[in-house]
Design an enzyme around this catalytic site. Sequence first.
Site, mmCIF file in Angstrom:
data_model
loop_
_atom_site.group_PDB
_atom_site.id
_atom_site.type_symbol
_atom_site.label_atom_id
_atom_site.label_comp_id
_atom_site.label_asym_id
_atom_site.label_seq_id
_atom_site.Cartn_x
_atom_site.Cartn_y
_atom_site.Cartn_z
ATOM 1 N N TRP A 159 54.759 34.413 69.042
ATOM 2 C CA TRP A 159 54.430 35.302 67.928
ATOM 3 C C TRP A 159 53.062 35.930 68.140
ATOM 4 O O TRP A 159 52.032 35.297 67.906
ATOM 5 C CB TRP A 159 54.420 34.504 66.619
ATOM 6 C CG TRP A 159 55.754 33.900 66.328
ATOM 7 C CD1 TRP A 159 56.818 34.521 65.741
ATOM 8 C CD2 TRP A 159 56.183 32.557 66.601
ATOM 9 N NE1 TRP A 159 57.881 33.650 65.642
ATOM 10 C CE2 TRP A 159 57.525 32.438 66.160
ATOM 11 C CE3 TRP A 159 55.577 31.443 67.184
ATOM 12 C CZ2 TRP A 159 58.259 31.276 66.270
ATOM 13 C CZ3 TRP A 159 56.309 30.267 67.302
ATOM 14 C CH2 TRP A 159 57.635 30.185 66.848
ATOM 15 N N HIS A 174 56.499 35.692 60.689
ATOM 16 C CA HIS A 174 57.894 35.410 60.341
ATOM 17 C C HIS A 174 57.926 34.925 58.902
ATOM 18 O O HIS A 174 56.868 34.726 58.283
ATOM 19 C CB HIS A 174 58.524 34.381 61.298
ATOM 20 C CG HIS A 174 57.674 33.157 61.552
ATOM 21 N ND1 HIS A 174 58.032 32.168 62.418
ATOM 22 C CD2 HIS A 174 56.473 32.757 61.043
ATOM 23 C CE1 HIS A 174 57.098 31.223 62.441
ATOM 24 N NE2 HIS A 174 56.153 31.568 61.614
ATOM 25 N N ARG A 200 53.970 41.796 63.627
ATOM 26 C CA ARG A 200 53.602 41.247 64.937
ATOM 27 C C ARG A 200 52.828 42.285 65.740
ATOM 28 O O ARG A 200 53.090 43.477 65.625
ATOM 29 C CB ARG A 200 54.851 40.815 65.721
ATOM 30 C CG ARG A 200 55.386 39.487 65.206
ATOM 31 C CD ARG A 200 56.562 38.992 66.009
ATOM 32 N NE ARG A 200 57.309 38.025 65.177
ATOM 33 C CZ ARG A 200 58.444 37.468 65.520
ATOM 34 N NH1 ARG A 200 58.988 37.758 66.695
ATOM 35 N NH2 ARG A 200 59.052 36.620 64.720
ATOM 36 N N GLN A 214 62.571 40.096 57.679
ATOM 37 C CA GLN A 214 63.417 38.952 57.995
ATOM 38 C C GLN A 214 64.020 38.394 56.716
ATOM 39 O O GLN A 214 63.496 38.614 55.620
ATOM 40 C CB GLN A 214 62.598 37.824 58.642
ATOM 41 C CG GLN A 214 62.208 38.079 60.085
ATOM 42 C CD GLN A 214 61.620 36.839 60.754
ATOM 43 O OE1 GLN A 214 61.145 35.930 60.092
ATOM 44 N NE2 GLN A 214 61.674 36.819 62.076
ATOM 45 N N VAL A 257 62.152 23.307 64.624
ATOM 46 C CA VAL A 257 63.530 22.817 64.519
ATOM 47 C C VAL A 257 63.852 21.956 65.740
ATOM 48 O O VAL A 257 63.287 22.132 66.811
ATOM 49 C CB VAL A 257 64.553 23.971 64.406
ATOM 50 C CG1 VAL A 257 64.509 24.605 63.037
ATOM 51 C CG2 VAL A 257 64.342 25.023 65.494
ATOM 52 N N ALA A 313 67.635 25.369 59.067
ATOM 53 C CA ALA A 313 66.883 26.589 58.735
ATOM 54 C C ALA A 313 67.332 27.687 59.692
ATOM 55 O O ALA A 313 67.831 27.415 60.790
ATOM 56 C CB ALA A 313 65.383 26.353 58.872
HETATM 57 N N1 PHE Z 1 61.007 32.081 62.515
HETATM 58 C C1 PHE Z 1 61.776 32.281 63.734
HETATM 59 C C2 PHE Z 1 61.372 33.643 64.322
HETATM 60 O O1 PHE Z 1 60.815 34.449 63.651
HETATM 61 C C3 PHE Z 1 63.247 32.258 63.451
HETATM 62 C C4 PHE Z 1 63.718 30.914 63.018
HETATM 63 C C5 PHE Z 1 63.743 30.584 61.681
HETATM 64 C C6 PHE Z 1 64.169 29.985 63.948
HETATM 65 C C7 PHE Z 1 64.179 29.316 61.270
HETATM 66 C C8 PHE Z 1 64.618 28.757 63.560
HETATM 67 C C9 PHE Z 1 64.603 28.434 62.219
HETATM 68 O O2 PHE Z 1 61.624 33.911 65.472
#
Ligand code: PHE
Length: 346
Positions: A159, A174, A200, A214, A257, A313
């Site tokens: 990111w 995000h 970003r 998102q 995760v 998630a």
């Molecule tokens: N936050 C991650 C992204 O922006 C996406 C994501 C969200 C992945 C939740 C796993 C669980 O790339």
Amino acid sequence: MVDVQVRLEALRNRAVAELRAVQDEADLERWRIAYLGRRGALAEVTRGLASAPASERPRLGQAANQAKQTLEQAFAECEQRLKVAALERALQAERVDVTLPGRPPALGRLHPVTHVMEQVVRLFERMGFQVAEGPEVETDYYNFEALNIPRDHPARDIWDTIYVRPPEILLRTHTSPVQARVMEQQQPPVRVVVPGRCYRYEALDASHEWMFYQVEGLAVDEGITMADLKGTLTAFARQMFWPEVRTRFRCDYFPFVEPGVEMSISCHACKGQGGPCAVCRGSGWLEILGAGMVHPRVLEKVGYDSERYTGFAFGMGLERIAMIKYGIEDIRLFYSNDLRFLQQFP
Ligand code: PHE
């Protein structure tokens, strides 16, 4: 004194004739001064009466009075005529043709990303999720630390961050920071979706914008498994895209995760056949989101018992969803404010 009578007669005729040509109040006032004023034509004749023989004076005086009355009455009539004319002009200016067809109001429309956002949120609401929101200006803690991404963690490179006040205050990269914010506020069971803007520090191209949307999803409860993740997201894809769509989950890495996956849907253009398809570049699949089982460390940071609770998630980019749904090839079209583009959507 025939002379005076003749002059009165002539004066009256001239005055009445001139009055007919009067068009406005300024004209009328000039006329009044010229004929009825203290130094006007009538006064002048009247003054001449002094030199008339005494026997003639009463008759001439009466004639002069009559002339004066005639002029005053003509003056009043003209004043009235001007008033009526002014009123008529005003009414004319206000005239409306009630038989004309109305002007249709120009209707706006939803931005395609707003439209897709509403669809996505509605589908998850039907599956029992609630909507939550969080700030776009975020702290390092929620954007990274709470998501198991400590400072100097190499995963931060995923990111590219725009900082507002480095190193603590940033624009969220995000919607995942809202996971921790929601869990800090409530106990399981949790089922939320979080729509919102993200930022970003990107080099812009056909698939990268520095601002985008998102929708995050989070479900935490006792006994939630990977099967729930796959079932929920597949049900979503079938309603969002087309009923026969197939989904594929492959390993991916996100620090918050474990396990982490990326989800793809079968390509609508080649029906998953691949080959020379330009939409999926021959793979037969289109990647649409990242997901996974919430990392126990993320649960522990908000005080949840990670032995008792599990969760899944996911996070998806709405522009990406809209591009797949509507066959849009360049993400930059969304925010370049070109009506020829924007007007193509419902
Ligand atoms: N936050 C991650 C992204 O922006 C996406 C994501 C969200 C992945 C939740 C796993 C669980 O790339």
